[in-house]
Design an enzyme around this catalytic site. Sequence first.
Site, PDB file in Angstrom:
ATOM      1  N   ASP A 160      17.736 -66.293  31.297  1.00  0.00           N
ATOM      2  CA  ASP A 160      17.712 -67.606  31.954  1.00  0.00           C
ATOM      3  C   ASP A 160      16.267 -67.748  32.436  1.00  0.00           C
ATOM      4  O   ASP A 160      15.367 -67.087  31.874  1.00  0.00           O
ATOM      5  CB  ASP A 160      18.725 -67.655  33.114  1.00  0.00           C
ATOM      6  CG  ASP A 160      18.890 -69.057  33.708  1.00  0.00           C
ATOM      7  OD1 ASP A 160      19.539 -69.902  33.074  1.00  0.00           O
ATOM      8  OD2 ASP A 160      18.346 -69.331  34.804  1.00  0.00           O
ATOM      9  N   LYS A 189      27.088 -65.025  36.201  1.00  0.00           N
ATOM     10  CA  LYS A 189      25.646 -65.297  36.316  1.00  0.00           C
ATOM     11  C   LYS A 189      25.034 -64.213  37.199  1.00  0.00           C
ATOM     12  O   LYS A 189      25.743 -63.623  38.022  1.00  0.00           O
ATOM     13  CB  LYS A 189      25.431 -66.673  36.957  1.00  0.00           C
ATOM     14  CG  LYS A 189      24.060 -67.260  36.701  1.00  0.00           C
ATOM     15  CD  LYS A 189      23.966 -67.977  35.372  1.00  0.00           C
ATOM     16  CE  LYS A 189      22.532 -68.314  35.021  1.00  0.00           C
ATOM     17  NZ  LYS A 189      22.433 -69.088  33.781  1.00  0.00           N
TER      18      LYS A 189
HETATM   19  P1  NDP Z   1      11.961 -70.902  31.587  1.00  0.00           P
HETATM   20  O1  NDP Z   1      11.681 -69.943  32.695  1.00  0.00           O
HETATM   21  O2  NDP Z   1      11.655 -70.535  30.193  1.00  0.00           O
HETATM   22  O3  NDP Z   1      11.263 -72.310  31.890  1.00  0.00           O
HETATM   23  C1  NDP Z   1      11.445 -73.001  33.076  1.00  0.00           C
HETATM   24  C2  NDP Z   1      10.473 -74.167  33.108  1.00  0.00           C
HETATM   25  O4  NDP Z   1      10.731 -74.959  34.269  1.00  0.00           O
HETATM   26  C3  NDP Z   1       9.014 -73.736  33.204  1.00  0.00           C
HETATM   27  O5  NDP Z   1       8.231 -74.636  32.476  1.00  0.00           O
HETATM   28  C4  NDP Z   1       8.720 -73.830  34.696  1.00  0.00           C
HETATM   29  O6  NDP Z   1       7.365 -74.026  35.010  1.00  0.00           O
HETATM   30  C5  NDP Z   1       9.523 -75.077  35.052  1.00  0.00           C
HETATM   31  N1  NDP Z   1       9.855 -75.128  36.477  1.00  0.00           N
HETATM   32  C6  NDP Z   1      10.314 -74.124  37.265  1.00  0.00           C
HETATM   33  N2  NDP Z   1      10.503 -74.555  38.521  1.00  0.00           N
HETATM   34  C7  NDP Z   1      10.145 -75.851  38.531  1.00  0.00           C
HETATM   35  C8  NDP Z   1      10.097 -76.845  39.543  1.00  0.00           C
HETATM   36  N3  NDP Z   1      10.484 -76.570  40.792  1.00  0.00           N
HETATM   37  N4  NDP Z   1       9.656 -78.082  39.196  1.00  0.00           N
HETATM   38  C9  NDP Z   1       9.274 -78.361  37.930  1.00  0.00           C
HETATM   39  N5  NDP Z   1       9.307 -77.448  36.929  1.00  0.00           N
HETATM   40  C10 NDP Z   1       9.721 -76.224  37.238  1.00  0.00           C
HETATM   41  O7  NDP Z   1      13.523 -71.259  31.752  1.00  0.00           O
HETATM   42  P2  NDP Z   1      14.532 -71.860  30.674  1.00  0.00           P
HETATM   43  O8  NDP Z   1      13.829 -72.848  29.820  1.00  0.00           O
HETATM   44  O9  NDP Z   1      15.255 -70.743  30.063  1.00  0.00           O
HETATM   45  O10 NDP Z   1      15.574 -72.595  31.630  1.00  0.00           O
HETATM   46  C11 NDP Z   1      15.369 -73.924  32.128  1.00  0.00           C
HETATM   47  C12 NDP Z   1      16.674 -74.482  32.648  1.00  0.00           C
HETATM   48  O11 NDP Z   1      17.651 -74.475  31.590  1.00  0.00           O
HETATM   49  C13 NDP Z   1      17.322 -73.696  33.798  1.00  0.00           C
HETATM   50  O12 NDP Z   1      18.015 -74.615  34.626  1.00  0.00           O
HETATM   51  C14 NDP Z   1      18.338 -72.811  33.077  1.00  0.00           C
HETATM   52  O13 NDP Z   1      19.386 -72.409  33.925  1.00  0.00           O
HETATM   53  C15 NDP Z   1      18.814 -73.781  32.009  1.00  0.00           C
HETATM   54  N6  NDP Z   1      19.449 -73.158  30.847  1.00  0.00           N
HETATM   55  C16 NDP Z   1      18.775 -72.220  30.103  1.00  0.00           C
HETATM   56  C17 NDP Z   1      19.376 -71.664  28.992  1.00  0.00           C
HETATM   57  C18 NDP Z   1      18.636 -70.746  28.090  1.00  0.00           C
HETATM   58  O14 NDP Z   1      19.194 -70.410  27.012  1.00  0.00           O
HETATM   59  N7  NDP Z   1      17.427 -70.318  28.407  1.00  0.00           N
HETATM   60  C19 NDP Z   1      20.783 -71.987  28.636  1.00  0.00           C
HETATM   61  C20 NDP Z   1      21.362 -73.047  29.432  1.00  0.00           C
HETATM   62  C21 NDP Z   1      20.716 -73.570  30.511  1.00  0.00           C
HETATM   63  P3  NDP Z   1       6.306 -72.807  34.954  1.00  0.00           P
HETATM   64  O15 NDP Z   1       6.014 -72.603  33.506  1.00  0.00           O
HETATM   65  O16 NDP Z   1       5.138 -73.286  35.733  1.00  0.00           O
HETATM   66  O17 NDP Z   1       6.993 -71.628  35.566  1.00  0.00           O
END
Ligand code: NDP
Length: 445
Positions: free
Chosen positions: A165, A125
């Site tokens: 991510d 990571k």
């Molecule tokens: P993105 O950056 O696309 O989206 C993250 C989302 O979470 C956004 O809507 C963001 O809000 C919100 N967010 C961030 N911080 C907070 C908080 N403190 N409280 C509430 N909401 C919050 O990321 P991903 O969708 O790619 O990833 C999301 C999760 O999934 C992470 O834990 C990641 O490690 C995990 N993951 C992702 C994978 C992938 O393929 N992308 C694979 C496996 C796991 P805002 O829009 O306001 O920033």
Amino acid sequence: MKYIERVLEEIKQKDKDQPEFNQALEEVLKSVEVIFKKHPEYEKMAILERLVEPERIIQFKVPWTDDKGVAHVNRGFRVQYNSALGPYKGGLRFHPTVNLSVLKFLGFEQIFKNSLTTLPIGGGKGGSDFDPKGKSDSEVMRFCQSFMTELYRHIGPDVDVPAGDMGVGGREIGYLYGQYRRIRGISERGVLTGKGIGYGGSLARKEATGYGLVYFLLEMLKANNIEPAGLNAIVSGSGNVAIYAVEKAMQHGIHVIAMSDSRGYIVDEKIDLKAVKKIKEELRGSLKDYPKLAKHGQYFEGSVYDAKLKAEIVLPCATQNEIDIKRAKAIVANGCIAVAEGANMPDNNDAIAYYLEKGILFAPGKAANAGGVATSALEMSQNSMRYSWTFEEVDEKLQDIMKQIHEQCTDAMKKYRLDKINYVAAANIAGMQKVIDAMIAQGDY
Ligand code: NDP
């Protein structure tokens, strides 16, 4: 168990300043006692000590200049955790909260997640405390180029293959790949995944984590004779994982009634996913603009988990530690029957223990969100073959992989006679045993 307790205590002493890493270690190690009871010889081989220590940690400075000509320096990291099963594989996160504790927790979890996919990939990571929010495209490009100017020497298709991510999507992967190609002077597509379709990306990679999450959820519900259609769901987050989880859940007749972002949440009987995509994928904006754009629904500030909405399904898809014991109690009190983690470690250990005590079907991220990395590995295969599968072909393989992961969990529950439905222990046991076997076979001690 004494061996596990001792190792946990040693790490707590050595890495006092790494709470997320210690939390992830505790969640994993406490659930795999059965492995170490069955194999007391592992202690003499120091298997646990070898597992918890990353093979390598790279930290570097990332200098870049903003559009006004002002210079900035961020921290860049890559944690190359374990390569017993294949090249290190795991995403890059760009977010102000990134530090070594967060990346070690994510990297440690990634080892076992990747093992569960049954594909030949190790765990790693990386990322930076850079915040892409509010930055122009050219600022993000200059940052990515500077980040890759150091990272390129540590990665490669058979060495370490980063992906996206939080904060790292198609735009960032494009800039990172461009700089790698420029510095190395070769077109080595297999070095990064999540690329654009026009230059070696895989169809269905964007959708894979969210779709895979719902495929796992459907398997879990089916195994427990629960019909998904007509159930209500809350999905936290509105990023890559959340959006495609909602899309697939809706296709299966699940009513998604709420989504959130880092500032607030929307509640809507009929969520307009097109409007959410426009706000988040095109405008990179806030959900507070949703009611105006969708012409229905309401926006509130705060956490969706404090809103006490009634829902049978909860899919946390935002970030780590969103749900503590108080929120877990509210989720259960509001009629939840199944929680499946799209994010990594969104539920803390007390919340998970509470779900298990209350008989909630709980799918840990390690198993439920593995569809993203699995499809990244399919992208690597397509790059090696210089060939592209259709969307349907990739989606079919993804469905098979998620079914297999579910099967590995239910097999582990039977084999190790876990006394109740416990996907946490089952995923950790099934994922870890393969890594241990490979480490021992390779004389890695
Ligand atoms: P993105 O950056 O696309 O989206 C993250 C989302 O979470 C956004 O809507 C963001 O809000 C919100 N967010 C961030 N911080 C907070 C908080 N403190 N409280 C509430 N909401 C919050 O990321 P991903 O969708 O790619 O990833 C999301 C999760 O999934 C992470 O834990 C990641 O490690 C995990 N993951 C992702 C994978 C992938 O393929 N992308 C694979 C496996 C796991 P805002 O829009 O306001 O920033």
